[in-house]
Design an enzyme around this catalytic site. Sequence first.
Site, mmCIF file in Angstrom:
data_model
loop_
_atom_site.group_PDB
_atom_site.id
_atom_site.type_symbol
_atom_site.label_atom_id
_atom_site.label_comp_id
_atom_site.label_asym_id
_atom_site.label_seq_id
_atom_site.Cartn_x
_atom_site.Cartn_y
_atom_site.Cartn_z
ATOM 1 N N ASP A 299 5.706 16.915 21.041
ATOM 2 C CA ASP A 299 6.369 15.994 20.201
ATOM 3 C C ASP A 299 7.395 15.597 20.524
ATOM 4 O O ASP A 299 6.839 15.331 21.586
ATOM 5 C CB ASP A 299 8.082 16.813 18.752
ATOM 6 C CG ASP A 299 8.106 15.548 17.903
ATOM 7 O OD1 ASP A 299 7.638 14.334 17.386
ATOM 8 O OD2 ASP A 299 8.579 16.390 16.816
ATOM 9 N N ARG B 121 10.115 15.260 3.111
ATOM 10 C CA ARG B 121 8.856 15.447 4.048
ATOM 11 C C ARG B 121 8.610 17.018 3.797
ATOM 12 O O ARG B 121 7.472 17.305 3.931
ATOM 13 C CB ARG B 121 9.841 15.667 5.421
ATOM 14 C CG ARG B 121 10.438 14.015 5.910
ATOM 15 C CD ARG B 121 10.572 14.313 7.059
ATOM 16 N NE ARG B 121 9.573 14.300 8.385
ATOM 17 C CZ ARG B 121 9.331 14.015 9.619
ATOM 18 N NH1 ARG B 121 11.415 14.399 9.926
ATOM 19 N NH2 ARG B 121 8.511 14.567 10.093
ATOM 20 N N HIS C 268 15.542 14.307 17.169
ATOM 21 C CA HIS C 268 15.766 13.787 17.684
ATOM 22 C C HIS C 268 17.242 13.627 19.340
ATOM 23 O O HIS C 268 17.296 12.762 19.557
ATOM 24 C CB HIS C 268 15.654 12.439 17.181
ATOM 25 C CG HIS C 268 14.493 12.076 16.598
ATOM 26 N ND1 HIS C 268 13.930 12.763 15.070
ATOM 27 C CD2 HIS C 268 13.837 10.972 16.829
ATOM 28 C CE1 HIS C 268 12.884 12.300 14.877
ATOM 29 N NE2 HIS C 268 12.433 11.531 16.028
#
Length: 362
Positions: free
Chosen positions: A256, A141, A184
């Site tokens: 986020d 990424r 996460h």
Amino acid sequence: MLPAKERGGIGQLLIIGFDGTEMCGELASRLQRIQPAGVILFARNIVGAEQTYNLLKDCQAQVAAPLFRCVDLEGGKVDRLRNLIGPAPSAAEVFASGDRKLFRKHGRVIGENCRAVGFNVDFAPAVDLAFEASRSVMSSRLVSVNPKETVLYAREFLAGLLAAGVLGSGKHFPGLGEGNLDSHHHLPIIKKSWKKLWADDLAPYRALRGDFPFVMVSHAAYPSVTGERTPASLSKEWITDILRKKIGYRGLIASDDLEMSGVLAAAPIERAAVEHIRSGGDLCLICHKEEFVTRAFEEIVRTAERDRRFSRRVAESTQRVLAFKKKSKGLARWAKAPNEEVVQRLSRRLWEFGEQVRLGGL
């Protein structure tokens, strides 16, 4: 009691996700009641090009103001359209070509794919620096440990998105390059000095402050800067004092996903939403659970009704979001509904781009 007009505008502080691949009565009711700033779709919502387009159209039909119709599509491992149109190359693969024209074309191809199925916002690119610490989490990424190289790629990618009629976003402020945990699931603690963060991780935000329509704030903590383990997404020091004032960013600031364990370890969903707005954020992303969307919305309303200072903060961000939407003329425009011929053409173009990247831009 908060005036009805102000209460009605509070939905403009939320971008929400949901389950399902088509409009249903329950989702329609939720959208009508909350009137969110936007919706965000994930792989669970996307099964066909025309289906995705129609779902976004149906969402817009429930909401008065133009919606941010959002997706995460960076290429590589973060690619919600790979099963519709084909896999897009990762940022690292494109950057390795060394060809600036391909950096811009990466954004253009991804933007055209997004726009064709109804999206107008892509939460990309990631401008975290590709340090060794985060390699197992971020992998392809990220493009470089060098801030100048990261800026070069990101500026071209954003211009490509914009040429396709899609707004991009810098993420994950102030930088996850030194984080070795996935937010996460955990709260990354990044023990990097302010001096090094300013010189390295914050350099893309300083250089691109006028290019980013959105900046997404991470759920990592930076105790060397704040003296505590509060996620940046809930930190007034990071959002208002540094991003707004010191860096001078004037676009929209989004959290986020507030359902991530990294932030829920610090605060329940309703308090996380309030604290993101209180700290200077404009948009709370709540990407899945209906219960979490409802709890966050109602708590923002309740807090604004009893806290005058917070009510002013809510009004400021609501006005900023609506002014941004009014200024962004293409936001409400739609491409024609995608048929099989359109999908095949996009797939072919994406494959050809992938081959260009693979051959190093030759």
